[in-house]
Design an enzyme around this catalytic site. Structure first.
Site, PDB file in Angstrom:
ATOM      1  N   LYS A  30       0.816  -1.214   0.000  1.00  0.00           N
ATOM      2  CA  LYS A  30       0.000   0.000   0.000  1.00  0.00           C
ATOM      3  C   LYS A  30       0.849   1.263   0.000  1.00  0.00           C
ATOM      4  CE  LYS A  30      -0.721   0.368   5.017  1.00  0.00           C
ATOM      5  NZ  LYS A  30       0.001   1.634   5.201  1.00  0.00           N
ATOM      6  N   THR A  31       2.004   1.256   0.673  1.00  0.00           N
ATOM      7  CA  THR A  31       2.853   2.449   0.681  1.00  0.00           C
ATOM      8  C   THR A  31       3.369   2.746  -0.718  1.00  0.00           C
ATOM      9  OG1 THR A  31       3.531   1.967   2.964  1.00  0.00           O
ATOM     10  CG2 THR A  31       4.875   3.533   1.721  1.00  0.00           C
ATOM     11  N   ASP A 214      -3.851   7.481   4.361  1.00  0.00           N
ATOM     12  CA  ASP A 214      -3.338   6.152   4.691  1.00  0.00           C
ATOM     13  C   ASP A 214      -4.029   5.653   5.957  1.00  0.00           C
ATOM     14  OD1 ASP A 214      -1.815   3.865   4.633  1.00  0.00           O
ATOM     15  OD2 ASP A 214       0.003   4.804   5.395  1.00  0.00           O
ATOM     16  N   GLU A 215      -4.111   4.336   6.136  1.00  0.00           N
ATOM     17  CA  GLU A 215      -4.700   3.708   7.334  1.00  0.00           C
ATOM     18  C   GLU A 215      -6.083   4.295   7.633  1.00  0.00           C
ATOM     19  OE1 GLU A 215      -3.288   1.197   8.416  1.00  0.00           O
ATOM     20  OE2 GLU A 215      -1.118   1.362   8.339  1.00  0.00           O
ATOM     21  N   GLN A 245      -7.889  -4.716   9.713  1.00  0.00           N
ATOM     22  CA  GLN A 245      -6.810  -4.335  10.625  1.00  0.00           C
ATOM     23  C   GLN A 245      -7.182  -3.124  11.483  1.00  0.00           C
ATOM     24  OE1 GLN A 245      -2.572  -4.906   9.279  1.00  0.00           O
ATOM     25  NE2 GLN A 245      -3.506  -4.840   7.242  1.00  0.00           N
ATOM     26  N   ARG A 617       1.906 -10.616  10.764  1.00  0.00           N
ATOM     27  CA  ARG A 617       3.243 -10.042  11.007  1.00  0.00           C
ATOM     28  C   ARG A 617       4.333 -11.028  10.575  1.00  0.00           C
ATOM     29  NH1 ARG A 617       1.984  -5.850  10.062  1.00  0.00           N
ATOM     30  NH2 ARG A 617      -0.019  -6.836   9.670  1.00  0.00           N
TER      31      ARG A 617
END
Length: 759
Positions: A30-31, A214-215, A245, A617
């Site tokens: 996504k970044t 973002d997020e 998330q 993770r």
């Protein structure tokens, strides 16, 4: 620029300017999509760097984004507004402090400083801090602000709530008088500035034609309203997030914002990034299976081109000490295989779990790093130094004044400070403004402190920032004070590191687009349009900018990895990180999912999202560990397997220890009452039906009452039932009971109000 993107990533990056929602799964790049989207918009001629507003949730993410943009194309990123909600609102308020009703040198209270200010307020106004605990007041104030409510907007249906509203109003007046703002105030004040001032609002609406977030799943109610306000002039919002998330409801995050945005703005323009570049197949399939039990998801399914990899190892040990020792031995084996320590993480749901793991690692001589303790800017000596610096920038900052007026000790006692507070309230001024009105020796000492702050401000006016900080630390007497402390060496080292932090901040200021300290009037837009002739410069000194940076950094909760040591952290701290090997500990009912989450369905679903974050993770190897008994809060707790283990298909799990002992899984629907003590559950419906607890023919004694299998009992809430299993001894004993009307429940006999009705 886009040739290395996969098809969904390319679709997101090259979407024609419009509202869009990008569902970006863990490890899906996504970044890269966000930064490439910004570069593509600029390169394609849709906007200039001045027309971009990009919102992140951590300063680290903002720095990474600006660095990547600069690497993609040769532009001056300083003109771009990229940062956290708090950072961008701080920048907006600095530019328009008069319109916002703030002094130019307003200071930011971090969470600890805000709590100190509230405690001082309660004491000054004679408020019973047992009836109105400071932390509860803090939560009430911040929660109200995050909903966009001032004291006059909060509904008060009873005397307690009315008093809380009164305290909120007193707190607002105190902050305004002292020229300080807390984190929640930054956003609320910026929202009010835009909503009430049409010329300023119109200016920014015309400037920012592309808003990237973002997020997005972590936004709260007010943050979403702020974004909608900025987009009111026709800007396109490009929202990137993952509803699976969303794990920060306790901070006010509203996962429902994503569904609202899809309905109100995106309207079908939803792009799913589902290809994962991090984890092997078993890990991703387990995460997908687990999260599928949540309702109301926007929906996606992670997949990878990598192979299935190793199954997830599940380890059950008799005690938490045995669990920790097993983890240590496995870590030792991983390190011997050549894995670096910082690529191994031990995650836990609750900080209380870390002690036994730390002890086992320490005893084995394995280096480790614990995240979640005091961060650098939250340490006592650093906060003392920052308080001196804040007073130099704003002498009316009463919170900073109270922190250091008598530190190091300079003969200013509680009576003198009480007199100072009385005079400040009488004349409605700050503590500094009331110094001249305090008589005697105490007043003389206060005046001497006041003159020292003025002298430091004068002496350092032309100093570069690092030299300024070093000079103040020395002249304020902090170094000398800690040199007399047997344990002061570490604190002095931290103070020296603060000077390094100031030097690094000064060096990075240009790259981050932070104020240089010069007052520069910069015009944006068409000079012929009067509504764009708004000054957006920030007349901040380097010191004021650094203090804002320190406060914002203290509020940035994202953990960072890097040291060659085993990484220990809560799952919340692990979000955004990834490791070769991950140990997820404490997979037990009441611990994970946490007992406090079981009061309502939304809480249980957030726990499941938290588990989803923990699983994703891991890159290569994942361990799920649990104990049959655990020492928590000074008592032995007999445990049952987490329901989450029953929600992962067998083909993805490899049990290392045999399945034996106490019940495996507490039934699917578990609840705890408000006191968190009386555990009960509905009948299990999943694959893992609970086995009967360990029991004996003689039963167990709890106080003077003996309980045994087959005994009839009556509960004031659940009615009549029969004990079908027992576990534990004494006050730690638990009973599994088949109730006539509500099915099976598991109760702690030490707290359950049971009446024996039959033999």
């Amino acid at each position: 620029m886009i040739e290395k993107l996969n098809p969904p990533q390319r679709q997101a990056v090259t979407l024609e300017p419009s509202h869009a929602l990008v569902l970006a799964g863990a490890g899906s790049g996504k970044t890269r999509v966000l930064t490439t989207r910004i570069a593509w918009l600029i390169q394609s001629g849709y906007t200039s760097p001045l027309g971009i507003l990009a919102v992140t949730f951590t300063n680290k993410a903002a720095r990474e984004m600006m660095g990547r943009i600069g690497a993609i194309m040769p532009i001056d990123t300083r003109a771009m507004w990229v940062g956290t909600f708090h950072g961008l609102c701080n920048r907006l308020l600095r530019a328009h402090f008069r319109d916002a009703g703030l002094p130019q040198s307003f200071q930011i209270l971090d969470s600890a400083d805000q709590l100190a200010a509230i405690k001082r307020l309660l004491k000054a106004n004679g408020v019973d801090d047992e009836k109105y605990p400071p932390r509860d007041v803090q939560r009430f104030i911040n929660g109200s602000k995050e909903e966009g409510l001032r004291p006059g907007d909060v509904e008060a249906h009873d005397s307690f709530r009315r008093r809380m509203v009164e305290i909120y109003a007193l707190y607002e007046a105190q902050c305004q008088r002292e020229g300080v703002v807390d984190f929640a105030e930054l956003l609320l004040r910026a929202y009010e500035l835009l909503s009430r001032n049409e010329p300023i609002r119109t200016h920014y609406q015309r400037r920012f034609r592309h808003i990237l977030v973002d997020e997005f799943q972590d936004t709260n109610v007010l943050q979403y309203r702020w974004l909608r306000l900025l987009a009111g002039g026709g800007a396109a919002i490009f929202a990137v997030g993952d509803d699976d998330q969303s794990i920060y409801a306790f901070r006010g995050a509203n996962v429902g914002n994503m569904a609202d945005f899809e309905r109100e703005y995106a309207q079908g323009k939803v792009i799913r990034l589902e290809q994962n570049y991090r984890s092997f197949g078993h890990i991703l399939d387990a995460a997908n299976a687990l999260i599928s039990h949540n309702d109301g998801r926007l929906g996606k399914n992670l997949w990878t081109e990598q192979d299935a990899g190793e199954q997830i190892r599940v380890i059950e040990q008799p005690t938490d000490q045995a669990e920790a020792q097993w983890i240590v031995e496995e870590i030792r084996a991983l390190v011997n295989e050549g894995r670096e320590r910082h690529e191994i993480a031990v995650l836990y749901r609750s900080n209380a779990q870390s002690r036994v793991i730390e002890h086992a690692l320490f005893s084995s001589g394995i280096a480790y790093k614990v995240y979640g303790g005091l961060r650098f800017f939250e340490r006592q000596e650093i906060k003392h130094a920052l308080a001196y610096l804040r007073l130099m920038a704003n002498i009316n900052d009463d919170t900073s004044w109270m922190r250091v007026v008598n530190f190091p000790p300079r003969g200013i006692g509680a009576r003198t400070l009480e007199q100072l507070g009385d005079q400040a309230r009488t004349y409605d001024t700050s503590l500094a403004g009331a110094v001249a009105r305090v008589p005697g020796k105490g007043g003389s000492n206060l005046a001497q402190f006041f003159r020292m702050i003025e002298r430091l401000a004068d002496e350092t006016r032309a100093m570069p920032l690092p030299f300024l900080v070093e000079h103040v630390i020395d002249q304020a007497g902090l170094i000398a004070h800690y040199q007399l402390d047997r344990e002061g060496a570490d604190r002095i080292e931290n103070l020296n590191e603060l000077v390094n932090a100031a030097a690094a901040f000064a060096a990075e200021a240009d790259m981050l687009g932070l104020p240089s300290g010069e007052v520069v009037a910069r015009q944006v837009g068409d000079p012929a349009d009067a509504q764009t002739m708004i000054e957006v410069s920030e007349g901040m000194t380097p010191l004021t900018a650094f203090l804002s940076h320190a406060s914002l950094e203290a509020g940035d909760n994202q953990a960072q990895a890097g040291e060659d040591a085993i990484q220990l952290m809560t799952i919340h701290a692990a979000k955004g990180l990834e490791f070769d090997a991950v140990f997820m500990t404490g997979m037990e009912e009441g611990l994970f999912p946490h007992e406090n989450s079981m009061l309502e369905q939304t809480g249980l679903e957030e726990e499941r999202r938290l588990m989803y974050v923990a699983i994703t993770r891991a890159r290569e190897r994942l361990y799920l560990t649990l104990a049959q008994s655990r020492m928590l809060h000074g008592q032995t707790r007999y445990c049952m397997r987490s329901r989450f283990l029953g929600e992962v298909p067998d083909e993805h799990l490899k049990w290392i220890t045999p399945r034996q002992g106490i019940p495996r899984v507490l039934p699917t629907e578990t609840r705890w009452n408000a006191s968190g003590s009386d555990a009960f559950a509905r009948p299990a419906t999943g694959r893992f039906a609970p086995a009967a607890p360990r029991s004996s023919s003689s039963g167990v004694m709890v106080g003077s009452q003996q309980y045994r299998v087959g005994q009839g009992v009556r509960h004031p809430r659940f009615g009549d039932g029969t004990i079908i299993g027992l576990a534990g001894t004494g006050l730690d004993a638990q009973a599994q009971i088949q109730f006539r009307d509500v099915g099976q429940k598991t109760l702690a006999l030490g707290v359950a109000k049971l009446e024996v009705i039959a033999g």
